[in-house]
Each structure stands twice: as structure tokens, then as C-alpha cells.
Scaffold this active site. Sequence first.
Site, PDB file in Angstrom:
ATOM      1  N   ASP A   1      48.288  20.644  40.863  1.00  0.00           N
ATOM      2  CA  ASP A   1      48.763  22.029  41.014  1.00  0.00           C
ATOM      3  C   ASP A   1      49.254  22.259  42.442  1.00  0.00           C
ATOM      4  OD1 ASP A   1      49.377  24.603  40.388  1.00  0.00           O
ATOM      5  OD2 ASP A   1      47.321  25.350  40.437  1.00  0.00           O
TER       6      ASP A   1
ATOM      7  N   GLN B   1      42.938  37.806  44.526  1.00  0.00           N
ATOM      8  CA  GLN B   1      42.335  37.549  43.224  1.00  0.00           C
ATOM      9  C   GLN B   1      43.388  36.967  42.306  1.00  0.00           C
ATOM     10  OE1 GLN B   1      41.076  41.562  42.153  1.00  0.00           O
ATOM     11  NE2 GLN B   1      42.687  41.635  40.608  1.00  0.00           N
TER      12      GLN B   1
ATOM     13  N   PHE C   1      41.222  33.605  37.473  1.00  0.00           N
ATOM     14  CA  PHE C   1      39.872  33.119  37.228  1.00  0.00           C
ATOM     15  C   PHE C   1      38.844  33.579  38.246  1.00  0.00           C
ATOM     16  CE2 PHE C   1      42.913  29.899  35.657  1.00  0.00           C
ATOM     17  CZ  PHE C   1      42.711  30.110  34.300  1.00  0.00           C
ATOM     18  N   GLY C   2      39.221  34.417  39.180  1.00  0.00           N
ATOM     19  CA  GLY C   2      38.233  34.865  40.148  1.00  0.00           C
ATOM     20  C   GLY C   2      38.847  35.537  41.356  1.00  0.00           C
TER      21      GLY C   2
ATOM     22  N   LYS D   1      34.999  31.676  47.215  1.00  0.00           N
ATOM     23  CA  LYS D   1      35.688  31.869  45.946  1.00  0.00           C
ATOM     24  C   LYS D   1      34.648  32.208  44.894  1.00  0.00           C
ATOM     25  CE  LYS D   1      38.709  28.767  44.612  1.00  0.00           C
ATOM     26  NZ  LYS D   1      39.998  29.465  44.590  1.00  0.00           N
TER      27      LYS D   1
END
EC number: 2.7.10.2
Length: 541
Positions: free
Chosen positions: A394, A283, A286-287, A303
Site C-alpha cells: 500500500d 481518521q 479502520f481507526g 493509532k
Amino acid sequence: MGCIKSKENKSPAIKYTPENPTEPVNTSAGHYGVEHATAATTSSTKGASANFNSLSMTPFGGSSGVTPFGGASSSFSVVPSSYPTSLTGGVTIFVALYDYEARTTEDLSFKKGERFQIINNTEGDWWEARSIATGKNGYIPSNYVAPADSIQAEEWYFGKMGRKDAERLLLNPGNQRGIFLVRESETTKGAYSLSIRDWDEVRGDNVKHYKIRKLDNGGYYITTRAQFDTLQKLVKHYTEHADGLCHKLTTVCPTVKPQTQGLAKDAWEIPRESLRLEVKLGQGCFGEVWMGTWNGTTKVAIKTLKPGTMMPEAFLQEAQIMKKLRHDKLVPLYAVVSEEPIYIVTEFMSKGILLDFLKEGDGKYLKLPQLVDMAAQIADGMAYIERMNYIHRDLRAANILVGENLVCKIADFGLARLIEDNEYTARQGAKFPIKWTAPEAALYGRFTIKSDVWSFGILQTELVTKGRVPYPGMVNREVLEQVERGYRMPCPQGCPESLHELMNLCWKKDPDERPTFEYIQSFLEDYFTATEPQYQPGENL
């Protein structure tokens, strides 16, 4: 990870062009000349880049790396990307290359070798077919079949595969000398390459590549003194005699089932009830990420996004773009639940997040050749993104997934620009990955493929240090200030200086002076032959 339409690539101020001499094939009566052509960059998606307009995306997930765990192994399609769509003028019979278990009531289950009549192959990646054995109709994945009695249906034919990927497969543990495959030649249109696992006292286990040339009359040869009417006859001959090769052909290289394109016919926006969340894998900001099952039949990664993370309408529009990006080194997007809480369904990968694999898994014991090869795979995927005029935003070990046999795939693309979180969108907030981000991107929001190259340099330090946080002992603000003043991380312990030089190229202040991913891929794939041929394993690397 976010993939966006990037600015037009400019020619770098420094030209990075590796020498690629291709030695001619020796056609004398002795040993055949081995093909030494440098591997060209290959893509699993051919054709012109899709124009998805100018998009502005930010990376998904923050520093904890909420990434889906993608597939258990790399997949190489042994079937051309498409066959003639017209079925008139005679029926072409197709044969199954793999076993397949039906996932829905509309699918057909079948076994390897089963034959089909194709009823409709004009609606994408799933074809309507009739089994000749059972008479049943249903949908089948098009990349699981090939025309019967064609080269594509031969077990030894691996289609569009690069030299390096062939070597990765042939050098897998358990494979013996003489194991082989045939693939399309990267350097000569209409020709093929025969790749064989060999062994010698100097190089140990290695792979030899022989060019199979085509005669004007349609025949094939490796040396002109031994010519064959068909590729099948050529392969049969060399399974019986080495006849100038490094070793006679023994067994076909094992392969794995390719991933299907999507879960099933028209299974894109799926009901939440069709998914079962089984094992929580991680985790982040954001989730969460789960291992789960779709429709009671298919293992997937799921996800789950926290409500309010992004607008469902914007997400669904973005997901349509994400699913069009297809490459062996990208984790494929299978399906979505587009109402909040949003679910994203992807391929499941057995070894998980690269960062965790390096710190806590078997990655702790890897030596430099394996780590450099993993970096080369990541560069391969990024070179595809580069060719498609997209950017990642990213790129770091937390967003790379690992499967069997150290297969690496890039995950988490296309979502970040949709995230509505001030701690992230501020770029210098707590959830933003400053230590991986190029200064022009962190300070001014100038994200390009060249800022991805900077991030790749940081990712290389994660690999050779087995998951150490970059800039140890420095906080985010300090990193930004020091990098702006010209500070760059020193060469990690045990890392060859030549690899550190590549990192420093990635960290050039002027983005246009940073190398392309195409160059980085080529450099890393040939690292131990062109740059560090005298490498000897050390204590850690």
C-alpha cells in the site's frame, strides 16, 4: 502498509546498472582529489534477513490514509550496532553521546558526557549501567553511549552513514561552509570518509567527500604527504589548515538524538492507562491517529483501531514481526495495547502525512530537487524492504510521514492482511486503493515487490503534482480497464521527461521488467548530477 515475505526476486528482463566509476584519490601536493563514489545502499539493520515465513498481508487503512505520525527528524546512530558482550578482562567505561531523561523508574537520566560502567549488556537494546558520577544503577539506551576515548565517542564521528544522508545533513539550512563530519567509507572496508560543506560560484552550496585511508601501521591519511597516528589528530590538523582540502574544517555538523529502540526496557505490551490521547491527527476507514504521551514522559503517535478490525491474537503475532524491521526510513513500532480496542504506538513525526503536507502544508512550495530527494528517501526505505524479502502492498503518499528537514519515513506496515472488511479484501471494493495498485495485484491478488514498484511510480506523480489524486477525472473501474488496455498517465506539467521515463519503467506491464528499488534509489540520489545537471527551477517545480 503491509510487509510480507515476497517471492524470490527474479532478474529483470532489462538490466538496470548505473555506471559507478570511483575516482582515485589524488595524492599530489596540490588540492586533494575528492571522492566521487556513488552512494551505496545502506541499511540501519545489518546481518541476514530474518525468516518470518511466508505471510500474506494486505495494506492498512484505505484511501484516507490512517497513518501514525512518526519522529521529528531522521536519526543516524553514531554507535556500532553492538559492542563486545563480554565485560570480563577489564571494565570498559562508556560515555553518553546525548542527554537522556528517564521515562520510567528503572531508567537513568543522564547528560551528554556522563560516564558509565556497564553492568549487563546482553539483553538487547537497553543496558543496565552504573553512573560513575552518581553511583546510581539503571537502564540506559545502548545507542546513546559509546566506549570512552573511542572514535565512536567523538562528536564528529557519524558511523554508518551513506553519502546522500551525509549531504542531507550538511546542506540543512543554517549550516555554513566548512561544517563537517566523518563516517565509515561505503566503498573501502576499514577506511573512512570526510564530508565537508563547500560553496562555489558554479555549484553553489555543495558537499565534498574525501576518502581517509588507513596505513598498514595503523595511521591515517587523505594524502600521503600528511600522515597522522590517529583519526583525532587528522581532524585536528584540518581544523587548523585547509592544506589541500576545499576548506578547512570549521564546526561539527549538528545532529539529533537518535530514536531509542522501543520506549524502555521491556515496554512492549503496555497498559492502556499508560497512554494519554491528546490531539487527534486524523481518521480513516479502520481507526484514528492521535498525538499522545506515554507514561507522562514521552511524546508518541497512537493509532487506535476500531473493535472488530482484526483479531487481537493475530495482531500481536504480526506486531512481533513489525518491530524487527528497523531502518532510518521506516517509522519504528514502539509498543502495543493488544486487547481491543487495539492501540499501536509509534514514533511521532512533526510534519505529518506526506499527502497533507504536499496539499496543505509547506510542501506546496517545494521545488523539484526537494521532491526528488523525498522520493529517493522513500526508495531507500523500500530498498531495505526489498533486501529483507518483504513487500509493502500500500505504498502511497498517505502512508509516508514527514519530519523536520524534509525527512521521509514509510509507515503502516504489517497490518493489512489482518483486516476483516469485505470492502477492502474484495480488492475492488470502495476501501481498496485501486489507483495505486499494479494491475496483476488488483485483478489477481499477485502482490510482490514489483507491484510495490508500480505503486512507487504512482507516488512519484503525487510528489510532482503536490498531492493530486492519480488519474484525475477517472473512477476506479475506469482506471483498471484503461490500464489493462495499456493506458499510462502522461507526464505531469513541469515534470522533466527523464523523471516520467522512470515512472513508465515502474509501470511496465510485465512485473519482471520493472526496476529494483536499489536501482530507483541510485537513480534518484544522483538525478541532478547524472540525469538533469542543467535543471533550472520553474514556476511550480
